[in-house]
Design a protein around this motif. Structure first.
Motif, PDB file in Angstrom:
ATOM      1  N   GLU A 245      52.889 -23.956 -20.709  1.00  0.00           N
ATOM      2  CA  GLU A 245      51.711 -24.260 -19.999  1.00  0.00           C
ATOM      3  C   GLU A 245      50.456 -23.401 -20.636  1.00  0.00           C
ATOM      4  O   GLU A 245      49.356 -24.998 -20.776  1.00  0.00           O
ATOM      5  CB  GLU A 245      51.752 -23.302 -18.274  1.00  0.00           C
ATOM      6  CG  GLU A 245      51.184 -24.097 -17.896  1.00  0.00           C
ATOM      7  CD  GLU A 245      51.098 -24.036 -16.793  1.00  0.00           C
ATOM      8  OE1 GLU A 245      49.956 -23.313 -15.552  1.00  0.00           O
ATOM      9  OE2 GLU A 245      51.973 -24.188 -15.485  1.00  0.00           O
ATOM     10  N   TYR A 339      45.655 -27.607  -9.727  1.00  0.00           N
ATOM     11  CA  TYR A 339      46.608 -27.049  -9.139  1.00  0.00           C
ATOM     12  C   TYR A 339      46.568 -25.257  -9.125  1.00  0.00           C
ATOM     13  O   TYR A 339      45.790 -24.908  -9.708  1.00  0.00           O
ATOM     14  CB  TYR A 339      47.743 -26.889 -10.095  1.00  0.00           C
ATOM     15  CG  TYR A 339      47.870 -26.761 -11.642  1.00  0.00           C
ATOM     16  CD1 TYR A 339      48.434 -25.019 -11.982  1.00  0.00           C
ATOM     17  CD2 TYR A 339      47.159 -27.182 -12.535  1.00  0.00           C
ATOM     18  CE1 TYR A 339      48.396 -25.040 -13.422  1.00  0.00           C
ATOM     19  CE2 TYR A 339      47.118 -26.678 -14.557  1.00  0.00           C
ATOM     20  CZ  TYR A 339      47.955 -25.176 -14.174  1.00  0.00           C
ATOM     21  OH  TYR A 339      47.630 -24.960 -14.782  1.00  0.00           O
ATOM     22  N   ASN A 341      49.176 -22.452  -9.691  1.00  0.00           N
ATOM     23  CA  ASN A 341      50.237 -22.064 -10.386  1.00  0.00           C
ATOM     24  C   ASN A 341      50.187 -20.758 -10.120  1.00  0.00           C
ATOM     25  O   ASN A 341      50.519 -19.741 -11.210  1.00  0.00           O
ATOM     26  CB  ASN A 341      50.166 -21.977 -11.690  1.00  0.00           C
ATOM     27  CG  ASN A 341      51.213 -21.380 -12.711  1.00  0.00           C
ATOM     28  OD1 ASN A 341      52.701 -21.493 -12.590  1.00  0.00           O
ATOM     29  ND2 ASN A 341      50.891 -20.940 -13.920  1.00  0.00           N
ATOM     30  N   THR A 423      54.842 -24.221 -11.132  1.00  0.00           N
ATOM     31  CA  THR A 423      54.802 -24.938 -11.945  1.00  0.00           C
ATOM     32  C   THR A 423      55.888 -25.215 -12.987  1.00  0.00           C
ATOM     33  O   THR A 423      55.762 -25.704 -14.253  1.00  0.00           O
ATOM     34  CB  THR A 423      53.734 -24.975 -12.636  1.00  0.00           C
ATOM     35  OG1 THR A 423      53.134 -23.887 -13.521  1.00  0.00           O
ATOM     36  CG2 THR A 423      52.037 -25.435 -12.044  1.00  0.00           C
ATOM     37  N   GLU A 475      50.106 -29.825  -9.758  1.00  0.00           N
ATOM     38  CA  GLU A 475      51.143 -28.895 -10.046  1.00  0.00           C
ATOM     39  C   GLU A 475      52.131 -30.152 -10.311  1.00  0.00           C
ATOM     40  O   GLU A 475      52.564 -29.839 -11.162  1.00  0.00           O
ATOM     41  CB  GLU A 475      51.646 -28.539  -8.424  1.00  0.00           C
ATOM     42  CG  GLU A 475      50.356 -27.388  -7.980  1.00  0.00           C
ATOM     43  CD  GLU A 475      51.164 -26.406  -6.657  1.00  0.00           C
ATOM     44  OE1 GLU A 475      52.340 -26.491  -6.610  1.00  0.00           O
ATOM     45  OE2 GLU A 475      50.024 -25.866  -6.107  1.00  0.00           O
ATOM     46  N   LYS A 476      52.322 -31.039  -9.687  1.00  0.00           N
ATOM     47  CA  LYS A 476      53.484 -31.283 -10.065  1.00  0.00           C
ATOM     48  C   LYS A 476      53.016 -32.429 -11.064  1.00  0.00           C
ATOM     49  O   LYS A 476      53.967 -32.409 -12.076  1.00  0.00           O
ATOM     50  CB  LYS A 476      54.137 -32.726  -9.299  1.00  0.00           C
ATOM     51  CG  LYS A 476      55.005 -34.496  -9.646  1.00  0.00           C
ATOM     52  CD  LYS A 476      54.533 -34.605  -8.754  1.00  0.00           C
ATOM     53  CE  LYS A 476      56.431 -36.301  -8.775  1.00  0.00           C
ATOM     54  NZ  LYS A 476      56.348 -36.881  -8.355  1.00  0.00           N
ATOM     55  N   MET A 478      51.450 -31.102 -14.009  1.00  0.00           N
ATOM     56  CA  MET A 478      52.211 -29.762 -14.346  1.00  0.00           C
ATOM     57  C   MET A 478      53.766 -29.227 -15.049  1.00  0.00           C
ATOM     58  O   MET A 478      53.754 -28.713 -15.942  1.00  0.00           O
ATOM     59  CB  MET A 478      51.302 -28.733 -14.395  1.00  0.00           C
ATOM     60  CG  MET A 478      51.046 -27.413 -14.599  1.00  0.00           C
ATOM     61  SD  MET A 478      49.398 -27.543 -16.247  1.00  0.00           S
ATOM     62  CE  MET A 478      50.487 -27.932 -17.682  1.00  0.00           C
ATOM     63  N   GLN A 479      53.877 -29.156 -13.582  1.00  0.00           N
ATOM     64  CA  GLN A 479      55.493 -28.876 -13.919  1.00  0.00           C
ATOM     65  C   GLN A 479      55.800 -30.117 -14.880  1.00  0.00           C
ATOM     66  O   GLN A 479      57.365 -29.398 -15.849  1.00  0.00           O
ATOM     67  CB  GLN A 479      56.098 -28.984 -12.756  1.00  0.00           C
ATOM     68  CG  GLN A 479      57.330 -28.606 -12.665  1.00  0.00           C
ATOM     69  CD  GLN A 479      58.203 -28.216 -11.564  1.00  0.00           C
ATOM     70  OE1 GLN A 479      58.851 -29.117 -10.791  1.00  0.00           O
ATOM     71  NE2 GLN A 479      58.504 -27.361 -10.820  1.00  0.00           N
TER      72      GLN A 479
END
Length: 510
Positions: A245, A339, A341, A423, A475-476, A478-479
């Motif tokens: 990340e 997001y 994290n 994430t 968040e989605k 980044m994941q």
């Protein structure tokens, strides 16, 4: 083995670059250690009490953990090559000093007497008699130091000095055995080659040896002069913590900055390690920018008053307070991304189903059978395990482990609970469940670029460019990007570029 050869083939350019960095750091450290240790050992031949003290001091220095030494050096000399070289010199002093001292001390007295009988001066006797006789023992110490330096230099990657440790750290972080093995094997082979070269130099004349060393020194100096002469007018160093990340984020920062000002050079220092390394490097003007999270700012980098802590509870936006407290330190915290994290306690989905676990409080019914694996930072944080103990009243059997290893340990059943981030790609990769924080322990972690205020005021166009990420990245998303880098082995630069283009933050160059 097939994966190893494929990795070497795909990354041979990076491998050669890292190999060059590793050789440069190692040779410079070895030469400095030789220049310090050998003359010192010669001098103390007639000062035996001083020799005993110096042997004790160099021995104690060698017992300091390398990671701790690097951390201690950062506030004084910053990041990159310099602290790495200083640390390596410290570790190399003992074997060189000790072997030189012993080699000279154990010379047969009859040789000394013969030299005195011929009327040799102290200096002439040293170079014509003593050093040639002691040379095998001295070079044995130099070989030991060289092997030690090459092995320890792999940790230089943690402070942005590059080298073969980059592949080892990257491989551990992404669970890629081929990357780890490539870095480890290259370091081992390098140690063998240099040990052989030192053995060869022992058999040739000292003039040839000095010539080889001189050529190596001139080559390194020339390389540094060329790099300095061809460098852009200004170079900004952007660093990131361990993991995919931060690597993705700093690559985004680089592209946005270079688009805003093509004349500015940007150097990336990825996989930097603990928060304290980056924070100290930023405050001492050794790096320009790094991505930080609001929860970490309040928990580790600032000291909110009791009233301020009460104003910001878990689940509420803590960015304004983090920005305000950092401003008092002369630091500018730019606009945050979308997001959150935040921390999470993570278990395998099968484990959660077996014990009907949905929230952190649910762990209370099986606490005695929990074996947790947390990284050291989480164990020591009030919004980490300390908070779990005080707010939830839970106590677990806890093993401390590196953050990059905890998910693998969980997947293999070595532990059944760990800390993670919402994430993390591993949640998807290993079919894990993040338990609900039903008592609101974990604060919001909103990420944003952190820099010195003086730097921000000097570069308003770069601040504007980085603020384009404000409110971006869910968040989605980044994941998904973390999964692409950590599991699918895509390059962080590629993933970062794709996101910027797809979301209109950067135009694709045709």
């Amino acid at each position: 083995m097939a994966d190893l050869w494929r990795t070497i083939s795909e990354r041979h350019g990076e491998l050669l670059s890292a190999l060059g960095q590793h050789i440069e750091i190692s040779l410079i450290a070895l030469m400095i250690a030789v220049v310090i240790a050998i003359p010192l050992a010669v001098w103390v031949q007639t000062h035996h009490k001083t020799a005993a003290v110096l042997l004790q001091v160099t021995g104690v220095l060698q017992t300091i953990p390398s990671l701790a030494l690097l951390g201690l050096l950062i506030p004084f000399v910053g990041i990159g090559t310099l602290p790495a070289i200083i640390a390596l010199v410290v570790y190399a002093l003992l074997p060189i000093f000790q072997n030189t001292y012993i080699g000279l001390r154990d010379i047969d007295p009859s040789y000394e007497e013969a030299a005195d009988a011929f009327g040799m001066s102290r200096l002439r006797k040293l170079f014509k008699v003593e050093l040639p006789i002691a040379l095998p023992v001295i070079l044995s110490g130099v070989r030991t130091a060289m092997v030690m330096i090459i092995g320890t230099a792999t940790l230089a990657a943690l402070i942005g000095a590059g080298g073969l440790g980059t592949f080892i750290l990257l491989g551990i972080d992404r669970n890629d055995a081929a990357l780890t093995l490539m870095g480890a094997l290259a370091a081992a082979l390098l140690a063998i080659v240099f040990s052989w070269l030192l053995n060869v130099m022992q058999k040739v004349s000292w003039k040839v040896s000095v010539g080889v060393v001189a050529v190596a020194v001139l080559g390194m100096v020339g390389s540094q002069v060329y790099t300095y002469a061809t460098a852009p007018k200004e170079t900004i160093t952007i660093a990131g913590k361990l993991g995919s990340e931060p690597d993705i984020l700093i690559n985004m920062y680089k592209e946005l900055i270079q688009k805003a000002d093509p004349d500015v050079g940007v150097t990336l220092k990825s996989n930097f390690g603990q928060t304290s390394f980056l924070y100290n490097a930023l405050r001492t003007d050794k790096i320009g920018i790094y991505p930080e999270f609001s929860g970490t700012v309040l928990a580790s980098l600032t000291k909110p008053s009791a009233a301020q802590q009460q104003q910001v509870t878990a689940g509420k936006d803590n960015y304004p307070l983090a920005k305000k407290l950092l401003a008092k330190q002369g630091l500018s915290y730019l606009k945050p991304m979308a997001y959150n994290n935040t921390y999470a306690l993570v278990v395998k989905a099968s484990f959660a189903k077996r014990y009907d676990l949905h929230t952190i409080s649910d762990l209370g019914k099986i606490a005695p059978s929990i074996r947790a694996g947390f990284d050291l930072e989480f164990i020591d944080r009030q919004d980490g395990y300390k908070g779990i103990q005080s707010k939830y009243g839970l106590q677990f059997k806890v093993d401390s482990m590196d953050a990059s290893l905890r998910y693998q340990a969980l997947d293999r059943g070595q532990i059944n609970l760990t800390d993670g981030y919402t994430t993390d790609a591993q949640l998807r990769q290993y079919h894990l469940v993040a338990l609900q924080d039903d008592k609101g322990l974990f604060p919001i972690y909103r990420g944003a670029p952190l820099m010195r205020t003086a730097f921000a005021e000097k570069h308003p166009q770069l601040v504007a460019a980085l603020n384009k990420l404000a409110g971006q990245i869910t968040e989605k998303q980044m994941q998904t990007m973390n999964y692409a880098v950590s599991v699918k082995n895509e390059k962080a630069a590629t993933v970062a570029h794709r996101y910027l283009v797809q979301h209109g933050l950067l135009k694709e160059v045709r």
